[in-house]
Every structure is written in C-alpha cells, then in structure tokens.
Scaffold this active site. Structure first.
Site, short mmCIF file in Angstrom:
data_model
loop_
_atom_site.label_atom_id
_atom_site.label_comp_id
_atom_site.label_asym_id
_atom_site.label_seq_id
_atom_site.Cartn_x
_atom_site.Cartn_y
_atom_site.Cartn_z
N ILE A 112 0.96 -1.28 0.02
CA ILE A 112 0.00 -0.07 -0.08
C ILE A 112 0.80 1.21 0.12
CG2 ILE A 112 -0.16 0.02 2.56
CD1 ILE A 112 -3.03 1.07 2.03
N CYS A 113 0.39 2.40 -0.69
CA CYS A 113 0.93 3.67 -0.60
C CYS A 113 2.42 3.81 -1.55
CB CYS A 113 0.82 4.14 0.96
SG CYS A 113 1.11 5.99 1.09
N HIS A 114 3.31 4.07 -0.58
CA HIS A 114 4.58 3.96 -1.15
C HIS A 114 5.12 2.55 -1.06
CE1 HIS A 114 4.07 8.19 -0.20
NE2 HIS A 114 5.16 8.66 -1.08
N PHE A 133 0.53 5.37 -4.12
CA PHE A 133 0.49 6.91 -3.99
C PHE A 133 1.10 7.33 -5.34
CE2 PHE A 133 2.04 10.95 -1.85
CZ PHE A 133 0.55 10.89 -1.18
N SER A 161 -2.93 -0.98 -2.91
CA SER A 161 -3.91 0.14 -2.63
C SER A 161 -3.08 1.62 -2.66
CB SER A 161 -4.53 0.14 -1.44
OG SER A 161 -5.73 -0.99 -1.35
#
Length: 187
Positions: A112-114, A133, A161
């Site tokens: 998720i994200c980074h 991200f 995500s």
C-alpha cells in the site's frame, strides 16, 4: 474473529518510517482472520512508526531479521508504506532479494501507498497492474508496470492500494487473496 487464515504465516516487512496505520490495520485484518504475523526488518530491536511522515508514532518490536528468513517460511507478505520505510528497504540487498524471491515464488503479496517502491527495486512489477501513492507512479511505469487509480487492485496474487483512505478495502482484499493462496510462480 474468523478463521479464513488459520494456520497461515504472514510476514510484514518494514523498517523505521513505516506509516503506522498502514502497518497496524493490515496486520489487524489478517490476525482477525486467524493468521500468525511476523514483523521482519533490516535491523533488530524496534522500528519507529510515523504518522503522515511528520509525527513520530509508536515503536514496534522486530520479530526477525529479513536476512535470517526465507520466503519458504511464510504464506503471504505485506509491504506497508510511509515514505521513509520503503526507501530504506529498497536500499537493503537482503530486503530486496527477499521481496523478489517472495513475489517470484507465486505467494500472495499486499502493498500500500509507497510500499510498491520495494517491488520496483526488486524488479517484479514489469507487466503487472497495480496502484500506489501518486508520487511513485512514474517509478512503477518506468519499471514496466501498469498503474491505475483505484482503491484496490488485484493482479494474480498482488494486492495494492493507494493510501490510508483505502485501508478497509485493502484489508478485506488481503484476507481474500491470502486465503486463496498461491498465484502463478513468476520467472
């Protein structure tokens, strides 16, 4: 508490700078489904979590060094974000090698994200569809991945995500994918 993941061993790979909610909520989701979770890192002791990369959060005890384990020891892997966390992981040869071997084994991975920065460094996004991200999407494209802007993206055992707002959907997708088990082994 459900038992979809009873008997499953899930590794979370993180280091200092991990986004606290991106560590805690996915961990809680898989533990609530019955998984046994191990926190792996690139150093012993504790890792320092952050809140929005600005404020220090809690610290978390490292269970094992990534250099001391094998993908054979686990059934699934979670790579949380935070800006500093994956940047530290992608600079560590043991972490990168573990992630590469894990993805190539065909076992499910959530990021998720980074977090996908470590997947980029491990050279395992080529030909895959994922999200992240916004600031690392060019890195994913440059590594041969296809980026979409969706809450959760699933690609043959890889669950991604965008940010903490997606955590409820991300946690549910992790449980489903981890319960399903193996994806195709990649070469």
């Amino acid at each position: 508490m459900s038992d979809e993941l009873r008997g499953r061993r899930v590794a979370i790979l993180a280091t200092d700078g991990v986004e606290q909610v991106e560590y805690e909520q996915p961990r809680q989701a898989v533990e609530d489904a019955g998984a046994q979770v191990t926190l792996l890192s690139i150093h012993t002791g504790e890792i320092q979590a952050m809140n929005a990369d600005i404020d220090k959060g809690d610290t978390f005890r490292v269970d094992q060094l990534v250099s001391e384990v094998s993908p054979d020891d686990f059934d699934a892997l979670i790579l949380p974000g935070g800006t500093v966390n994956p940047d530290g992981l992608r600079a560590d040869a043991d972490a990168v090698g573990f992630v590469r071997d894990f993805v190539n084994s065909g076992k499910p991975v959530g990021s998720i994200c980074h977090g996908p920065w470590t997947l980029v460094e491990a050279d395992v996004v080529r030909g895959r569809t994922l999200t992240s991200f916004p600031s690392i999407r060019t890195d994913i494209r440059n590594a041969g991945g296809h980026v979409v802007d969706q809450e959760v993206v699933r690609d043959d055992g890889l669950v991604t995500s965008r940010n903490p707002d997606d955590l409820p959907a991300f946690g549910a997708a992790l449980v489903e994918e981890f319960a399903a088990g193996r994806a195709r082994a990649r070469t």
